[in-house]
Design an enzyme around this catalytic site. Structure first.
Site, mmCIF file in Angstrom:
data_model
loop_
_atom_site.group_PDB
_atom_site.id
_atom_site.type_symbol
_atom_site.label_atom_id
_atom_site.label_comp_id
_atom_site.label_asym_id
_atom_site.label_seq_id
_atom_site.Cartn_x
_atom_site.Cartn_y
_atom_site.Cartn_z
ATOM 1 N N LYS A 22 0.833 -1.212 0.000
ATOM 2 C CA LYS A 22 0.000 0.000 0.000
ATOM 3 C C LYS A 22 0.869 1.265 0.000
ATOM 4 O O LYS A 22 0.625 2.193 -0.762
ATOM 5 C CB LYS A 22 -0.933 0.017 1.224
ATOM 6 N N ARG A 94 -9.962 0.135 8.370
ATOM 7 C CA ARG A 94 -9.494 -1.228 8.646
ATOM 8 C C ARG A 94 -10.530 -2.030 9.403
ATOM 9 O O ARG A 94 -10.271 -3.195 9.716
ATOM 10 C CB ARG A 94 -8.225 -1.147 9.481
ATOM 11 N N ARG A 128 11.768 -5.593 5.158
ATOM 12 C CA ARG A 128 11.477 -4.166 4.914
ATOM 13 C C ARG A 128 12.313 -3.263 5.821
ATOM 14 O O ARG A 128 12.516 -3.564 6.992
ATOM 15 C CB ARG A 128 9.989 -3.894 5.170
ATOM 16 N N ARG A 161 10.945 -1.631 11.448
ATOM 17 C CA ARG A 161 9.843 -1.360 12.376
ATOM 18 C C ARG A 161 9.719 -2.493 13.382
ATOM 19 O O ARG A 161 9.886 -3.657 13.024
ATOM 20 C CB ARG A 161 8.531 -1.226 11.580
ATOM 21 N N ARG A 172 -0.412 -9.524 12.849
ATOM 22 C CA ARG A 172 -1.006 -8.462 12.021
ATOM 23 C C ARG A 172 -1.810 -9.074 10.885
ATOM 24 O O ARG A 172 -2.863 -8.572 10.515
ATOM 25 C CB ARG A 172 0.094 -7.551 11.458
#
Ligand code: AMP
Length: 218
Positions: A22, A94, A128, A161, A172
């Site tokens: 996203k 969400r 990431r 993160r 998640r």
């Protein structure tokens, strides 16, 4: 429907599980569009970094891979719905309650659902890295920076993160299936949904979103 680059206002939601891309797609869409980017995860991380009351409340949910309560997130988004450009919602809504709250304040033109598998999400997110200064997204497998740990754009420091650790990624993903996936049918029934294979190359995903923006979804 007209794309916002044609001068029309356009409100778009990027819907997808963690790691769907996203943020990457938002960056691409905003390169030649004047839309206001509302990435609730980025806004919340900023509140956490600044140590605000909202940040302190949000952190305990974010660290566990859970959703921050709807009333806090809806209030945070509503405060930012201030200007007359179109909006690019990234990571919002969400939950069904968030979707209903959004529907009460503006009309959406497109919900781009970027679909990826859980194994791909784990693979992407565990590699990431994000720039602490400008937020640019890198990936140690397929989009590494020129100098390790340093942002190509602003020379900021790249970090992982806390919620990109494998055990939190799984939580998640489960949260996405439980709480966010029902929005897929909700928006499909309203004729707003465009489902896109998120495991293609980013440029191909972008082309499909662009095409949906220009054609409308029916
Ligand atoms: P993201 O950067 O979009 O992956 O979001 C990181 C974390 O911020 C999520 O795992 C949630 O804890 C929280 N968050 C972001 N957006 C929302 C939202 N719309 N509703 C509730 N929590 C959110």
């Amino acid at each position: 429907m007209l794309a916002p680059s044609d001068g029309e206002k356009c409100n778009v939601v990027l819907l997808g599980g963690p790691g769907a891309g996203k943020g990457t797609q938002a960056e691409k869409l905003l390169e030649d569009r004047r839309m206001q980017h509302l990435a609730t995860g980025d806004i919340l991380r900023d509140e956490v970094d600044k140590g605000t009351e909202l940040g302190l409340k949000a952190k305990k949910y974010m660290d566990k891979g859970e959703l921050v309560p709807d009333d806090l997130v809806v209030d945070m988004v509503q405060k930012r719905l201030t200007d007359q450009k179109g909006y690019l919602f990234d990571g919002f809504p969400r939950t069904m309650d968030q979707a209903k709250a959004l529907g009460r304040v503006l009309d959406l033109d497109l919900v781009a659902y970027i679909k990826i598998s859980k194994s791909e999400a784990v693979r992407r997110l565990s590699s990431r890295r994000v720039c602490r200064d400008c937020g640019r997204i890198y990936n140690t497998i397929f989009k590494s920076p020129e100098r390790e740990g340093v942002c190509d754009e602003c020379s900021g420091n790249l970090y992982q993160r806390d919620d990109d650790k494998p055990e939190v990624i799984r939580d998640r993903f489960a949260t996405f299936l439980d709480e966010t996936a029902p929005l897929i049918d909700f928006y499909r029934e309203r004729g707003l949904l465009e489902e896109i294979d998120g495991e293609q190359q980013p440029e191909e995903v972008q082309a499909e979103i662009e095409s949906a923006l220009h054609q409308g979804t029916g």
